[in-house]
Design an enzyme around this catalytic site. Structure first.
Site, PDB file in Angstrom:
ATOM      1  CD  GLU A  87      20.229  -7.772 -10.604  1.00  0.00           C
ATOM      2  OE1 GLU A  87      20.000  -9.001 -10.634  1.00  0.00           O
ATOM      3  OE2 GLU A  87      20.503  -7.159  -9.551  1.00  0.00           O
ATOM      4  CB  SER A 474     -36.837  24.458  11.393  1.00  0.00           C
ATOM      5  OG  SER A 474     -37.702  24.419  12.511  1.00  0.00           O
TER       6      SER A 474
END
Length: 813
Positions: A87, A474
Site C-alpha cells: 500500500e 393447577s
C-alpha cells in the site's frame, strides 16, 4: 538562438508562477470548509458488542461495522510490513503524499494503457476513510492531499498506522485487521501465518474482487503479488516467500455461523442492552456482555423442547402435505429446487423434499428428492405415525403402507434424525402446531441457565418464555397452599372435597350467576387432607382453602411471591390459576419455594465490560467504576444498570411454610400427577397444570439448586388435543431436560428448616398410621400445626367468589 531561449525561459517563469497561483487558489478554495481532525484525535471506532455464555463461549455479536479494535502494539510487525509493502512502501519517510509513488503509478498506468496502480498513501487513505466521501472528483482528491499534510503534522506515524489498520474495510463485513483475521481464518491477529497476513494486505484494493471464498484464484494471485513485493523491499527472504506461497490458506468456512445455542435468549439480551444502554452502545459500543446461560443445559433445553413438540404434534395425526409438483422432469425438479431453497416456510429442523415415486406394496419405500439435492427413501417406519388428522381430535385409520400417506409429486417436510444411529434416519416431518417454552434458573441467585422461547426462532421471534402470558391452571395451586401454611394450616389439615356452588354478580350485566367448579375427574372425594388434595390437584379443596384463608390475606401474599393480581381478577378462581402469567413468572415464583421463602429477580446478564475492558456493570455486587465519567472514557450507566446489592434478602414466605409445600410437592412426584418423573431417581418437587379444553399444559418442578418451568400450548389458544394434560405434554420435556441437568450430580434432598419437625402420618386421614394405612409419609409440621392437623376445617372465611373467567367452565387440573 539566445533570443528564443530567453523567451522560453520567461515563459517557463510565467508558467511556474501561474501554476503556483493556481495551486494556491485551489488550496484557498478547498481548505476553507475542510473537516477538523477532532474525529481522529478522539477516535471512537464503531465496535462489535459480543455476548458470552457463563463459560465464556461466544453466543452472538451485534454491530453496524464488524470491527475489533487492536492497538498497534498488539499487531504483529509482519502484518504491518505486509500492508506497507503493497500500500505505501515509503510511508515512514514521506510527509503525507509520495511524489515518487505518484510518478511510479503514472508510469505503470501509462505503460499498461489502463489504471493499474493508485498513488494514495496510507495517510491519504486515512483522510478519505475518516473525513471525506468516496466520490471520484478532483476536488475530493485535493482535499485529501491537504488533509494528509495536516494529519502528518498532528499525528505520529504509529498513530496513523493504528487508525488505518483498525478502520480499513477488508470485505465480508470486516473492518480492521482484527475482525478480518477472525472472520477469514477464525484466528486472533497474533496467530496469523505469513501467507494469511499477505492475503489480508491484498484485500483493501478490492475486497469483493479478491474474496478468497468467492474468487480463490484472484485472491491467491493477489497474495503472491503482496509476498513478492515484501521480498522486493526486504521484509522477507526468498525462502519465506516461497514457503508462504505453498502453504495452505487455512480459511474458515465462509460466513462462519455463530453458535447461537439460544436465539431467544440472545434476543432477550439484545432487548435489555438496547433499552438500558441505548442502541448506539449496543451496535457500536464494543461492549462485552457476559450472560448467565449454561450452553450445555441450553442445548439440551432446545433439544427437549423440539423433541417434545414433535411428539405432541404427531399424536394428533398428519394434517397435509405442503403442496404438489406436477412437473417431475429434470428441468421441473431443477426449477423447484431453486425456488424451494429460498422459501422460508419451514424451520431448519426440517428439509423440504418432493416425492418421486411411491411403492404399491407395504414393504417398499418412497423415493424423495430433497431440496438440497440428496436422494433419500422413506419406508413404512418413517411414515407410520402419519394417521390422518380428523375433526375434533379424531384420528384416521392406521397407516399400513407408504401410499396411504404419500403420492407421487407431493411436496413434504423431512426430519433428519441422527439419534444414536451411525447413519442418518429420515422421517416424514410436520411443522408442529403447538409451541412451547422452557425456563431453568438457579433459585438462590435468579440466574437464568437455559431459556427456550419456541420451536424455532427463524419462524417466530416471539419469546413465549418471557412474553406469552397464559393461565397456569393447577400449577398455581402451591402458592395458595403456601399462604395457608403461614396461617395455621398444615399438610394434614382436612377440607371437604364436595360441590361448592358460588354466586357472583356479572360486572357487565349486573345479573347474579352461579359458578359450579368441578374436579378434573368430575368426582368428589369428601374430607381430604391438603397433602392428598395437592398431590391429586383437587380443585374444590383448593377453592375452599382460598375462601377460608381469605382474599384480603392471600392476594397481597401472592403479590409478594411475584404474582401481582389486578383487583378485577381477585376472586376465588385465582385458586385454579385463572390469572395469566409467563413461564418466567412461574419459574420465579417456584424459586421462592425452592430457596426457602426468599424473593428473587431473574438475571440473564451477569457482567458488562466496556471497550477498554473495564467492568461497568456487575450483577449482585461490585462497584460502578464509570458512573462519574463521560462517553469518552466509557459507558454512562443508568440507575437500572448500577450493581444490585443484597437483592435476595427479602423474605416473602416463612422457611417452614416453603418447606411444607415442597414436601407436599414431592408427593406429586411420588404418588400424584407427576409420577413419571420418578424415573430420574432424585428427590424432586413439582406440579402439573392443565387449563380447560387442554389449551395450556404445564409442569414446573425443582431440586434444591434448579427450578425448571415448561409450558406447552398454541399461540391461537386452540386446544392441544384430547388427553394433552400437563403430565402428558409438558412433563416429558421437563424430564428430558432435567436428565441432563442432573447428570453427574449426587442426589441431594431439600434441607429441613430448624422450625420443622417430621412425623409419620397416614396421608389419607392426617392421623398417625395404623394397621389399615395403605401409605405412610413423613409429614412436615411447624409451630402450632398440631392443634389443627387432626381437625376438619371448613370455615366461611372472608373470600368472595367474584366472576370467574369464561375459560373456567369445566374445572382445571
Amino acid at each position: 538562438m539566445w533570443k528564443w531561449l530567453k523567451r522560453l525561459f520567461y515563459l517557463m517563469i510565467i508558467g511556474l508562477v501561474a501554476g503556483l497561483l493556481v495551486v494556491w487558489a485551489a488550496f484557498l478554495k478547498y481548505s476553507k470548509d475542510l473537516p477538523t481532525l477532532d474525529e481522529l484525535a478522539h477516535y471512537e471506532p464503531s465496535l462489535v458488542t459480543r455476548v458470552f455464555a457463563r463459560d465464556y463461549q461466544l453466543l452472538g455479536e451485534f454491530f453496524v461495522e464488524r470491527r475489533q479494535f487492536v492497538p498497534l502494539a498488539e499487531i504483529p510487525q509482519m502484518v504491518i510490513n505486509a500492508f506497507l509493502a503493497i500500500e505505501d512502501t515509503d510511508f515512514l519517510s514521506h510527509s503525507g503524499i509520495n511524489p515518487r509513488g505518484i510518478l511510479r503509478a503514472a508510469y505503470a498506468n501509462f505503460t499498461a494503457g489502463r489504471l493499474t496502480q493508485g498513488a494514495s498513501t496510507i495517510t491519504q487513505q486515512v483522510a478519505k476513510n475518516f473525513l471525506l466521501s468516496n466520490e471520484r472528483t478532483m476536488g475530493r482528491k485535493i482535499k485529501e492531499v491537504i488533509l494528509a499534510f495536516r494529519i502528518e503534522e498532528q499525528f505520529t506515524k504509529e498513530e496513523i498506522l493504528e487508525l488505518y489498520l483498525n478502520q480499513i474495510y477488508l470485505g465480508a463485513g470486516a473492518y480492521g485487521v482484527g475482525a478480518a483475521a477472525r472472520i477469514y481464518f477464525n484466528r486472533d491477529i497474533s496467530e496469523l501465518e505469513l501467507g494469511q497476513m499477505a492475503l489480508l494486505a491484498g484485500l483493501p484494493k478490492a475486497p469483493s474482487k479478491y474474496s478468497p471464498w468467492r474468487y480463490p484464484e484472484a485472491a491467491k494471485h493477489r497474495q503472491i503479488l503482496v509476498l513478492n513485493r515484501m521480498e522486493e523491499v526486504g521484509f522477507i527472504t526468498p525462502e519465506e516467500n516461497l514457503a508462504a506461497q505453498e502453504a495452505a490458506l487455512g480459511l474458515a468456512r465462509p460466513e462462519v455461523p455463530l453458535e447461537q445455542v439460544s436465539p431467544h435468549f440472545l434476543e432477550h439480551v439484545r432487548r435489555t442492552v438496547s433499552q438500558e444502554w441505548g442502541s448506539r452502545q449496543l451496535y457500536q459500543g464494543g461492549l462485552d456482555v457476559f450472560t448467565t446461560m449454561d450452553p450445555r443445559l441450553q442445548r439440551r433445553a432446545q433439544m427437549a423442547v423440539r423433541k417434545g413438540l414433535v411428539e405432541v404434534d404427531r399424536r394428533h395425526g398428519f394434517r397435509s402435505v405442503l403442496g404438489h409438483l406436477n412437473d417431475l422432469s429434470p428441468e421441473g425438479l431443477a426449477r423447484w429446487q431453486k425456488v424451494g431453497a429460498g422459501e422460508p416456510n419451514s424451520s431448519h429442523h426440517f428439509v423440504k423434499g418432493v416425492v418421486l415415486a411411491v411403492p404399491k406394496d407395504a414393504k417398499g419405500s418412497a423415493e424423495v428428492l430433497l431440496v438440497d439435492g440428496r436422494h433419500i427413501k422413506l419406508g413404512l417406519e418413517s411414515v407410520s405415525w402419519a394417521r390422518k388428522a380428523l375433526e375434533r381430535g379424531a384420528m384416521g385409520a392406521a397407516v399400513k403402507k407408504v401410499a396411504d400417506v404419500l403420492a407421487k409429486g407431493d411436496i413434504i417436510l423431512v426430519e433428519e434424525n441422527q439419534g444414536e444411529q451411525k447413519e442418518p434416519h429420515f422421517l416424514l416431518g410436520q411443522q408442529p402446531a403447538p409451541e412451547a417454552a422452557l425456563v431453568a434458573l438457579d433459585p438462590h441467585t435468579g440466574e437464568i441457565l437455559a431459556l427456550v422461547g419456541g420451536f424455532d426462532f427463524n419462524l417466530s421471534e416471539f419469546n413465549r418464555a418471557t412474553q406469552s402470558r397464559r393461565q397456569p391452571g393447577s400449577s398455581f395451586k402451591p402458592f395458595i397452599y403456601a399462604t395457608a401454611m403461614e396461617h395455621g394450616y398444615s399438610p394434614a389439615s382436612k377440607l371437604d372435597d364436595s360441590p361448592i356452588p358460588l354466586t357472583y354478580r356479572d360486572p357487565e350485566t349486573g345479573e347474579t350467576k352461579v359458578w359450579n367448579p368441578e374436579n378434573y375427574e368430575h368426582k368428589y372425594f369428601g374430607p381430604t387432607t391438603l397433602r392428598v388434595a395437592l398431590e391429586h390437584s383437587r380443585n374444590l379443596v383448593t377453592i375452599r382453602l382460598l375462601k377460608n384463608v381469605g382474599l384480603p390475606i392471600a392476594i397481597p401474599k401472592l403479590k409478594q411471591m411475584g404474582f401481582p393480581i389486578a383487583a378485577d381478577r381477585a376472586n376465588l378462581s385465582v385458586a385454579l390459576g385463572s390469572v395469566d402469567f409467563t413461564p418466567m413468572d412461574m419459574a420465579t415464583g417456584y424459586a421462592v419455594l425452592a430457596n426457602g421463602g426468599k424473593q428473587i429477580k431473574p438475571v440473564h446478564i451477569a457482567r458488562v465490560q466496556d471497550r477498554y475492558g473495564r467492568t461497568v456493570f456487575r450483577h449482585q455486587g461490585g462497584d460502578c467504576l464509570l458512573c462519574h465519567q463521560g462517553p469518552r472514557q466509557g459507558v454512562l450507566m443508568t440507575d437500572a444498570l448500577k450493581p444490585v446489592h443484597a437483592q435476595f434478602q427479602n423474605r416473602v414466605l416463612t422457611e417452614e411454610a416453603a418447606y411444607q409445600v415442597t414436601n407436599m410437592l414431592k408427593g406429586v412426584i411420588s404418588h400424584g400427577t407427576g409420577q413419571r418423573a420418578k424415573e430420574l431417581g432424585w428427590p424432586l418437587a413439582g406440579k402439573t397444570g392443565t387449563t380447560n379444553d387442554m389449551r395450556d399444559a404445564w409442569f414446573i418442578g425443582y431440586t434444591p439448586f434448579l427450578v425448571t418451568a415448561v409450558w406447552v400450548g398454541k399461540d391461537d389458544y386452540k386446544p392441544l388435543g384430547p388427553g394433552e394434560t400437563g403430565a402428558k405434554a409438558a412433563l416429558p420435556i421437563w424430564i428430558d431436560f432435567m436428565r441432563e441437568a442432573l447428570r453427574g450430580r449426587f442426589p441431594t434432598d431439600f434441607p429441613v428448616p430448624a422450625g420443622i419437625h417430621l412425623e409419620e402420618i397416614d396421608p389419607e386421614t392426617g392421623r398417625p398410621p395404623n394397621a389399615s394405612s395403605r401409605r405412610v409419609v413423613l409429614e412436615a409440621f411447624s409451630g402450632d400445626d398440631d392443634r389443627r392437623r387432626l381437625d376438619e376445617v371448613d370455615q366461611p372465611g372472608t373470600g368472595s367468589p367474584g366472576p370467574p373467567p369464561p375459560i373456567l367452565d369445566g374445572g382445571l387440573y
